[in-house]
Every structure is written in structure tokens, then in C-alpha cells.
Scaffold this motif. Structure first.
Motif, mmCIF file in Angstrom:
data_model
loop_
_atom_site.group_PDB
_atom_site.id
_atom_site.type_symbol
_atom_site.label_atom_id
_atom_site.label_comp_id
_atom_site.label_asym_id
_atom_site.label_seq_id
_atom_site.Cartn_x
_atom_site.Cartn_y
_atom_site.Cartn_z
ATOM 1 N N ASN A 174 0.837 -1.200 0.000
ATOM 2 C CA ASN A 174 0.000 0.000 0.000
ATOM 3 C C ASN A 174 0.870 1.248 0.000
ATOM 4 O O ASN A 174 1.943 1.266 0.589
ATOM 5 N N THR A 206 -6.131 6.081 0.247
ATOM 6 C CA THR A 206 -7.241 5.443 -0.454
ATOM 7 C C THR A 206 -7.178 5.805 -1.940
ATOM 8 O O THR A 206 -6.491 6.751 -2.346
ATOM 9 N N ARG A 207 -7.948 5.077 -2.712
ATOM 10 C CA ARG A 207 -7.995 5.328 -4.154
ATOM 11 C C ARG A 207 -8.491 6.747 -4.457
ATOM 12 O O ARG A 207 -7.945 7.431 -5.315
ATOM 13 N N ASP A 264 -20.502 2.530 -6.511
ATOM 14 C CA ASP A 264 -20.048 2.922 -5.174
ATOM 15 C C ASP A 264 -19.536 4.361 -5.100
ATOM 16 O O ASP A 264 -18.890 4.744 -4.131
ATOM 17 N N THR A 299 -19.956 11.243 -2.388
ATOM 18 C CA THR A 299 -18.719 10.529 -2.067
ATOM 19 C C THR A 299 -17.574 11.526 -2.001
ATOM 20 O O THR A 299 -17.463 12.412 -2.855
ATOM 21 N N GLY A 344 -11.775 2.171 -12.845
ATOM 22 C CA GLY A 344 -12.415 1.302 -11.873
ATOM 23 C C GLY A 344 -11.908 -0.123 -11.987
ATOM 24 O O GLY A 344 -10.996 -0.423 -12.755
ATOM 25 N N TYR A 345 -12.520 -0.989 -11.204
ATOM 26 C CA TYR A 345 -12.099 -2.390 -11.171
ATOM 27 C C TYR A 345 -12.628 -3.160 -12.380
ATOM 28 O O TYR A 345 -13.684 -2.846 -12.915
ATOM 29 N N THR A 354 -16.320 -3.702 -13.846
ATOM 30 C CA THR A 354 -17.356 -4.146 -12.911
ATOM 31 C C THR A 354 -18.319 -3.043 -12.503
ATOM 32 O O THR A 354 -19.345 -3.323 -11.903
ATOM 33 N N ILE A 388 -17.389 -0.776 -10.356
ATOM 34 C CA ILE A 388 -16.977 -0.467 -8.985
ATOM 35 C C ILE A 388 -15.647 0.275 -9.021
ATOM 36 O O ILE A 388 -14.731 -0.131 -9.740
ATOM 37 N N GLY A 408 -14.223 1.655 -5.777
ATOM 38 C CA GLY A 408 -13.551 1.411 -4.499
ATOM 39 C C GLY A 408 -12.883 2.646 -3.938
ATOM 40 O O GLY A 408 -11.698 2.605 -3.598
ATOM 41 N N GLU A 412 -12.799 4.117 -1.117
ATOM 42 C CA GLU A 412 -12.242 4.024 0.233
ATOM 43 C C GLU A 412 -11.241 2.877 0.399
ATOM 44 O O GLU A 412 -10.688 2.695 1.473
ATOM 45 N N LYS A 413 -11.010 2.141 -0.656
ATOM 46 C CA LYS A 413 -10.054 1.024 -0.577
ATOM 47 C C LYS A 413 -8.634 1.552 -0.667
ATOM 48 O O LYS A 413 -8.364 2.528 -1.372
#
Length: 155
Positions: A7, A69-70, A97, A102, A119-120, A128, A130, A132, A134-135
Motif C-alpha cells: 500500500n 485510499t484510491r 459505489d 462521495t 475502476g475495477y 465491474t 466499482i 472502491g 475508500e479502498k
């Protein structure tokens, strides 16, 4: 060791963004407002990010040792490159999300429109829907974002 799966911390993000954007740090204050940064290797980078009023750093209270976060990476990179961040568009959901409420939604929307993030994706490469926000984000992901930002924004 690069450690692509590790990270990225808030202090590492400051250095990466400032260096990638080639921001001259000579005019930045020598001491940061953030007490955690005062004795850290990241002191000059945090001080400069504070002086430039980057959202994550401006008030001097962020925990520089925690993972970023992202959403925080996206807003910091856009600010480092001086990119105009648009207001989030109500009713336009690019991700399931990410809503207009946000944190840093406008930066995420701007980065998507500029092709910096998408995104993912699933195992077959299909998006997808998504993001993320807060990831936590790893070094490989930040490297990709910075690489695209350099190509797009660096003059």
C-alpha cells in the motif's frame, strides 16, 4: 525493493505526486504544519503539499503514515498536475459505489473522463462498475495512475 503490492502511504503519495508533476519545491515552507511530518523523511513533501493546499494535506492533520485510499490518490494527483476538477454530475452514476456525496467524487469523475482511472475489472478484463474510493491503493496502481497523468498533463 519496489514492492508493487504494498500500500502507498499518505507521505509516499505526497512525494510521488510532487515529483511526477515536477513541482519546484524551493518556495515551499521548510517546516510542515503537520506535527507527524516534522521529523519524517517526507517533511519537505508534506510541507509543499500543505502550501499548495492539496485537499489531503492543507490543514496539517492527516496521518501521513496511514495507507492512502484510491479517492485520495486521484484527488492528489489531479491537484499536483493543476487539473481542473469538475463538480460531480448528479444523476450520472459511473460507479455503483461513487455518488455525488462521495468524498472527492468530482476528482474521480474528472479522472475517469480524462482516462486516468476506469475502476475495477473482473478476471476477463470487463469493467465491474466499482471504483472502491475508500479502498487502499498499492504501488502498482499508483504507478499506473501517475504514468497516465504524466503522459496527459505534464507539459
Amino acid at each position: 525493493i519496489f514492492g508493487p503490492e504494498r500500500n502507498v502511504t499518505i507521505e509516499e503519495l505526497a512525494k510521488m505526486a510532487l515529483e511526477a508533476a515536477r513541482i519546484d519545491q524551493t518556495g515551499c515552507p521548510p517546516v510542515p504544519k503537520n506535527p507527524l511530518a516534522a521529523t519524517s523523511w517526507s517533511s519537505p513533501y508534506i510541507s509543499c503539499a500543505e502550501a499548495l493546499m492539496f485537499a489531503m494535506y492543507a490543514d496539517g492533520s492527516v496521518d501521513i503514515k496511514r495507507p492512502a485510499t484510491r479517492a485520495e490518490v486521484v484527488v492528489t494527483v489531479l491537484q499536483a498536475f493543476g487539473t481542473q476538477i469538475k463538480e460531480p454530475t448528479p444523476g450520472v452514476a459511473q460507479f455503483t459505489d461513487v455518488t455525488p456525496s462521495t468524498l472527492f467524487a468530482g476528482a474521480i469523475e474528472t479522472a475517469v473522463a480524462d482516462g486516468i482511472v476506469s475502476g475495477y475489472a473482473d478476471a476477463s478484463g470487463k469493467l465491474t462498475g466499482i471504483f472502491g474510493p475508500e479502498k487502499f491503493i498499492n504501488r502498482a496502481e499508483v504507478s499506473k495512475i501517475l504514468s497516465i497523468a504524466i503522459q496527459l498533463y505534464r507539459k
